[in-house]
Scaffold this motif. Structure first.
Motif, short mmCIF file in Angstrom:
data_model
loop_
_atom_site.label_atom_id
_atom_site.label_comp_id
_atom_site.label_asym_id
_atom_site.label_seq_id
_atom_site.Cartn_x
_atom_site.Cartn_y
_atom_site.Cartn_z
N ILE A 124 26.12 55.42 -23.61
CA ILE A 124 27.32 55.62 -22.81
C ILE A 124 27.04 56.74 -21.81
CG2 ILE A 124 29.79 56.19 -22.78
CD1 ILE A 124 29.94 55.32 -25.71
N ILE A 125 27.42 56.52 -20.57
CA ILE A 125 27.25 57.52 -19.52
C ILE A 125 28.63 57.92 -19.02
CG2 ILE A 125 26.36 57.98 -17.21
CD1 ILE A 125 24.17 57.73 -19.36
N ARG A 126 28.89 59.21 -19.00
CA ARG A 126 30.18 59.74 -18.54
C ARG A 126 30.00 60.26 -17.12
NH1 ARG A 126 33.03 64.68 -18.57
NH2 ARG A 126 35.26 64.49 -19.03
N ALA A 127 30.76 59.73 -16.16
CA ALA A 127 30.48 60.02 -14.76
C ALA A 127 31.74 60.13 -13.92
CB ALA A 127 29.58 58.94 -14.17
N HIS A 128 31.65 60.97 -12.87
CA HIS A 128 32.69 61.00 -11.84
C HIS A 128 32.52 59.84 -10.87
CE1 HIS A 128 32.39 65.30 -13.06
NE2 HIS A 128 33.67 65.37 -12.77
N ASP A 129 31.27 59.60 -10.47
CA ASP A 129 30.95 58.64 -9.41
C ASP A 129 30.57 57.31 -10.07
OD1 ASP A 129 31.10 60.65 -7.13
OD2 ASP A 129 29.60 61.57 -8.42
N VAL A 130 31.57 56.56 -10.43
CA VAL A 130 31.36 55.38 -11.28
C VAL A 130 30.62 54.27 -10.55
CG1 VAL A 130 32.57 53.49 -12.45
CG2 VAL A 130 33.26 55.87 -12.85
N SER A 131 31.00 53.96 -9.32
CA SER A 131 30.38 52.85 -8.61
C SER A 131 28.87 53.05 -8.48
CB SER A 131 31.01 52.71 -7.21
OG SER A 131 30.37 51.68 -6.49
N GLU A 132 28.46 54.24 -8.07
CA GLU A 132 27.03 54.52 -7.90
C GLU A 132 26.30 54.48 -9.24
OE1 GLU A 132 29.28 56.66 -4.59
OE2 GLU A 132 29.55 56.29 -6.74
N THR A 133 26.96 54.98 -10.27
CA THR A 133 26.35 55.02 -11.59
C THR A 133 26.17 53.63 -12.17
OG1 THR A 133 27.35 57.20 -11.97
CG2 THR A 133 26.55 56.01 -13.90
N VAL A 134 27.21 52.81 -12.07
CA VAL A 134 27.14 51.43 -12.57
C VAL A 134 26.03 50.67 -11.85
CG1 VAL A 134 28.35 49.21 -12.61
CG2 VAL A 134 29.53 51.30 -13.34
N GLN A 135 25.98 50.79 -10.53
CA GLN A 135 24.96 50.08 -9.77
C GLN A 135 23.56 50.51 -10.21
OE1 GLN A 135 23.76 50.78 -5.37
NE2 GLN A 135 25.27 49.11 -5.28
N ALA A 136 23.33 51.80 -10.33
CA ALA A 136 22.01 52.30 -10.71
C ALA A 136 21.60 51.81 -12.10
CB ALA A 136 21.99 53.82 -10.66
N LEU A 137 22.52 51.89 -13.05
CA LEU A 137 22.19 51.48 -14.41
C LEU A 137 21.90 49.98 -14.51
CD1 LEU A 137 24.87 53.57 -16.35
CD2 LEU A 137 22.40 53.98 -16.33
N ARG A 138 22.69 49.18 -13.81
CA ARG A 138 22.50 47.73 -13.91
C ARG A 138 21.24 47.28 -13.18
NH1 ARG A 138 28.64 45.10 -13.56
NH2 ARG A 138 29.52 46.39 -15.23
N LEU B 129 33.99 50.01 -29.50
CA LEU B 129 32.59 50.35 -29.26
C LEU B 129 31.61 49.18 -29.36
CD1 LEU B 129 32.12 53.85 -30.96
CD2 LEU B 129 32.38 53.31 -28.53
N PRO B 130 31.71 48.31 -30.37
CA PRO B 130 30.66 47.29 -30.54
C PRO B 130 30.35 46.47 -29.28
CG PRO B 130 32.01 47.38 -32.49
CD PRO B 130 32.68 48.27 -31.49
N PRO B 131 31.35 45.92 -28.57
CA PRO B 131 30.98 45.13 -27.40
C PRO B 131 30.34 45.95 -26.29
CG PRO B 131 33.37 45.39 -27.54
CD PRO B 131 32.80 45.88 -28.82
N LEU B 132 30.69 47.22 -26.19
CA LEU B 132 30.12 48.06 -25.14
C LEU B 132 28.69 48.48 -25.47
CD1 LEU B 132 33.16 50.39 -24.32
CD2 LEU B 132 32.41 48.32 -23.11
N LEU B 133 28.43 48.67 -26.75
CA LEU B 133 27.11 49.15 -27.16
C LEU B 133 26.09 48.03 -27.32
CD1 LEU B 133 28.20 51.78 -29.84
CD2 LEU B 133 27.58 52.18 -27.44
N SER B 134 26.53 46.79 -27.26
CA SER B 134 25.62 45.66 -27.48
C SER B 134 24.98 45.16 -26.19
CB SER B 134 26.39 44.50 -28.15
OG SER B 134 27.41 44.01 -27.28
N ARG B 135 25.34 45.73 -25.05
CA ARG B 135 24.81 45.26 -23.77
C ARG B 135 23.43 45.83 -23.48
NH1 ARG B 135 30.04 46.51 -20.05
NH2 ARG B 135 28.93 48.48 -20.02
N LEU B 136 22.78 45.27 -22.48
CA LEU B 136 21.43 45.72 -22.10
C LEU B 136 21.45 47.02 -21.32
CD1 LEU B 136 19.81 42.32 -21.03
CD2 LEU B 136 19.56 43.54 -23.21
N TYR B 137 22.60 47.40 -20.79
CA TYR B 137 22.72 48.64 -20.03
C TYR B 137 23.86 49.47 -20.60
CZ TYR B 137 26.08 45.48 -17.86
OH TYR B 137 27.08 44.57 -17.66
N PRO B 138 23.82 50.77 -20.41
CA PRO B 138 24.86 51.62 -21.01
C PRO B 138 26.25 51.35 -20.44
CG PRO B 138 22.95 52.92 -20.37
CD PRO B 138 22.76 51.57 -19.77
N ALA B 139 27.25 51.60 -21.26
CA ALA B 139 28.63 51.59 -20.80
C ALA B 139 28.86 52.82 -19.94
CB ALA B 139 29.58 51.59 -21.99
#
Length: 285
Positions: A262-276, A20-30
């Motif tokens: 943390i965001i749980r998603a089916h559509d990962v590519s679209e979700t990652v792009q939007a969050l970043r 968890l620590p490296p994922l939670l330390s970023r500027l955008y959600p995992a």
């Protein structure tokens, strides 16, 4: 309540899964990618039921940017799911779990049964995801504590009640779960809270939980949100699950804005792009 599951000797070894620590330390959600090895999940039931299909989908989720793979072998959809035995869950997981773990991304096991979670953790799964927040299976909390892995505690109800204050209900549920966790010896830095969008809630209550998500910050724990393709989206814009990507992304951006890590998603590519992109724009303000 389920019977307590014996804890294997391997569970008492040194913790090696500080994911968890490296994922939670970023500027955008995992982003947690959903992998359902079920015939009846509400959105993609049957699509990844075979081991070959499941492994191909896991590879795609990782290529699309998933930080965690959440694998489930029992549909827990809020409407019309059919309970399955631990044996059935294990039969679905055993042909594929090791290969998914070998892909190198932390794997979360989505199960409310300690017997299933125990087996998955012994195979190398890194996170327990309990849709009943340690309150359905008496053995779950002790198991998680012994394995010293993160646990996702999700709010749930047997049935929706539109008359209740859903945020008060969520807070009361979490307080009860956290008491169970503390008694079992689960470290607070290994707990993630999930308001359970769509579970035991009418559509308006799911949206209220998203709008008021920041209130859960009072617990001082990271929050996961899984609004992906959920039914509440169709209450705003009538649509089938596969046609709810836009609504899912909108809900997840609101969740991130309100503190979800943390965001749980089916559509990962679209979700990652939007969050970043949202994080990049926010960083220029």
């Amino acid at each position: 309540m389920m019977v307590t599951t014996p804890i294997s000797s391997a569970a008492t070894g040194p913790a090696a899964r500080e994911v968890l620590p490296p994922l939670l330390s970023r500027l955008y959600p995992a982003v947690m990618g959903i992998l359902n090895v079920t015939p009846d999940s509400f959105s993609d039931g049957g699509q990844f039921f075979s081991p070959e299909q499941a492994l191909a989908q896991a590879r795609k989720l990782i290529a699309d940017g998933a930080d965690i793979i959440d694998i489930g072998a029992e549909s827990t959809r809020p409407y019309g799911s059919r309970p399955v035995s631990a044996d059935d869950e294990l039969k679905r997981l055993k042909p594929v779990l090791a290969d998914v773990i070998a892909l190198g991304v932390p794997v979360s096991v989505d199960s409310m049964k300690s017997e299933v979670v125990a087996w998955a953790l012994d195979q190398g799964a890194a996170i327990a995801n309990d849709v009943w927040g340690l309150q359905r299976d008496d053995g779950m909390a002790a198991l998680v504590a012994a394995h010293r892995v993160p646990v996702i505690i999700m709010h749930n109800r047997e049935r929706a009640d539109p008359a209740i204050d859903i945020m008060q209900d969520i807070a009361t549920f979490f307080s009860r779960s956290l008491e169970i966790a503390a008694r079992a010896g689960i470290a607070s830095d290994r707990i993630v809270l999930d308001p359970g969008i769509g579970f035991g809630k009418v559509p308006e209550q799911s949206m209220i939980a998203l709008a008021r998500l920041a209130e859960l910050g009072s617990f001082g724990l990271p929050v996961l949100v899984g609004a992906s393709r959920k039914r509440f989206i169709s209450s705003v814009v009538p649509s089938e699950p596969q046609n709810r990507i836009g609504g899912s992304v909108a809900a997840h951006l609101i969740a991130a804005q309100n503190g979800a890590r943390i965001i749980r998603a089916h559509d990962v590519s679209e979700t990652v792009q939007a969050l970043r992109v949202a994080a990049a724009i926010k960083g220029l303000q």
